[in-house]
Design a protein around this motif. Structure first.
Motif, short mmCIF file in Angstrom:
data_model
loop_
_atom_site.label_atom_id
_atom_site.label_comp_id
_atom_site.label_asym_id
_atom_site.label_seq_id
_atom_site.Cartn_x
_atom_site.Cartn_y
_atom_site.Cartn_z
N SER A 91 1.03 -1.39 -0.01
CA SER A 91 -0.04 0.13 0.06
C SER A 91 0.82 1.20 -0.02
O SER A 91 0.40 2.34 -0.23
N ASP A 190 -7.05 4.72 4.22
CA ASP A 190 -6.25 3.64 4.49
C ASP A 190 -6.91 2.63 5.28
O ASP A 190 -6.91 3.02 6.32
N ALA A 192 -5.69 -0.58 5.87
CA ALA A 192 -4.61 -1.60 6.04
C ALA A 192 -5.06 -2.74 6.85
O ALA A 192 -4.69 -3.81 6.73
N VAL A 216 -7.65 2.22 0.19
CA VAL A 216 -6.23 1.53 -0.11
C VAL A 216 -6.23 0.52 1.06
O VAL A 216 -6.57 0.62 2.09
N THR A 218 -4.06 -3.45 2.07
CA THR A 218 -2.72 -4.17 1.55
C THR A 218 -3.08 -5.84 1.99
O THR A 218 -3.94 -6.10 2.46
N GLY A 231 0.08 -4.38 -2.48
CA GLY A 231 -1.20 -3.52 -2.00
C GLY A 231 -2.16 -3.02 -3.27
O GLY A 231 -1.91 -3.35 -4.24
#
Length: 360
Positions: A91, A190, A192, A216, A218, A231
């Motif tokens: 990512s 994000d 993750a 986003v 990962t 990612g």
């Protein structure tokens, strides 16, 4: 030798004082500082990847430049068209590409503090100006604060993590809406650690509602593939078209693309550990809450943030006993704070024992 050193070209002025990103990589028995998954991918995954390589991955040829098979697999999983999915080397590279396309020289990125420490570094590498606003006392972003921040700074792009790192606290969807509706730039969410959160589908649902949102993700955390660096993002098709302008040629290697496809094929097996990880997270949280001298925050990630007195001494004492955690104690808003990754039951017991001993 001195003359040669004198002729050394200077790094860019805006990078001269920049320290490289990186948590310590130390050879210790219990390494709980980088939020890796403590269990390796299942044998079925590694066997399938080995078979895929030996069956004829053409490693003497460049990989598929657009990673079509991988993006198609991810798109089918998310109910999107493949042209709304993009993949890169972790990512972090996705963020670099986003910053390169939509930020850069003369443009501003808005971040909230405390947050993921790599975001401002990645932005500065692209020449982007970074501005920050503080989260509230509970490390939360309210819709009112979100709206005020984008109205004050008028950034080109704003990035928030949910669950946040290092706090572990998810972002209120209404705060994401407030960011999006408060300015005309790109909102990057994000995610993750999202697979470990109570509602992992919130960001994907917002994507249907907000036309300048990018999600986003990962494979490094819940998918157990930190060593393979993969990612991806979910967005509207025009985002992917813009990223084609800044991506490096053949940026995602053939083995990683194959690994991602196999992981999606075997998603149930690859992510089967999540329930055990969440159970360990909650056990660790309860144990820390019962420990004198420790303040701990609940987390929707695979880590916990805690505050102790003499944090650096505690960190060093635990390291001496073979347990490595992450020391955030000198950073603004995180004074006295350490972060521990959720490990195996045995690793977590070692951490708790080392912590209690170091607090005496």
């Amino acid at each position: 030798m001195t003359d040669r050193a004198a002729r050394r070209p200077a790094v860019r002025d805006d990078l001269a004082d920049l320290s490289p990103y990186g948590a310590p990589q130390l050879d210790v028995p219990v390494r709980l500082n980088t939020n890796e998954t403590p269990w390796a991918p299942p044998p079925a995954f590694t066997a399938a990847l080995a078979d895929r390589i030996s069956a004829g991955l053409d490693l003497h040829r460049y990989p598929d430049r657009d990673a079509v098979a991988l993006r198609t697999a991810l798109a089918e999983r998310e109910g999107l068209a493949p042209d709304r999915v993009w993949a890169a080397n972790g990512s972090n590279e996705v963020h670099v590409q986003l910053f390169g396309a939509y930020a850069g020289a003369g443009r501003t990125l808005l971040l909230f503090r405390p947050g993921y420490s790599a975001h401002p570094l990645l932005a500065r590498v692209t020449g982007t100006t970074v501005v920050t606003e503080d989260l509230d006392e509970d490390f939360r972003l309210t819709p009112e604060a979100a709206r005020a921040a984008v109205e004050a700074h008028r950034p080109a792009i704003v990035c928030v993590a949910s669950p946040n790192n290092p706090t572990g606290i998810p972002v209120d969807p209404d705060a994401v809406r407030a960011l999006h509706d408060g300015f005309d730039g790109l909102v990057v969410l994000d995610e993750a650690y999202v697979e470990l959160a109570p509602d992992p589908g919130e960001g994907r649902a917002l994507l249907d509602e907000l036309d300048r949102l990018v999600v986003v993700r990962t494979f490094s955390k819940a998918w157990r593939m930190a060593g393979l660096r993969l990612g991806y993002l979910l967005a509207h098709d025009w985002v992917v078209q813009d990223l084609l302008k800044v991506r490096l040629p053949y940026h995602l290697d053939a083995i990683t693309q194959a690994a991602g496809c196999i992981a999606v094929e075997l998603a149930e097996d690859v992510t089967a550990h999540i329930a055990d990880l969440v159970t360990e997270r909650e056990r660790l949280l309860a144990a820390l809450r019962a420990t004198d001298g420790v303040t701990v925050w609940p987390s929707a990630g695979n880590f916990l943030l805690l505050r102790v007195d003499r944090a650096r001494e505690v960190f060093e004492a635990m390291l001496a006993s073979g347990v490595l955690v992450r020391d955030f104690s000198t950073l603004p808003r995180l004074e006295g704070c350490l972060r521990v990754t959720v490990g195996t039951p045995e690793e977590n017991d070692r951490f708790l024992s080392a912590l209690k001993e170091s607090l005496r």
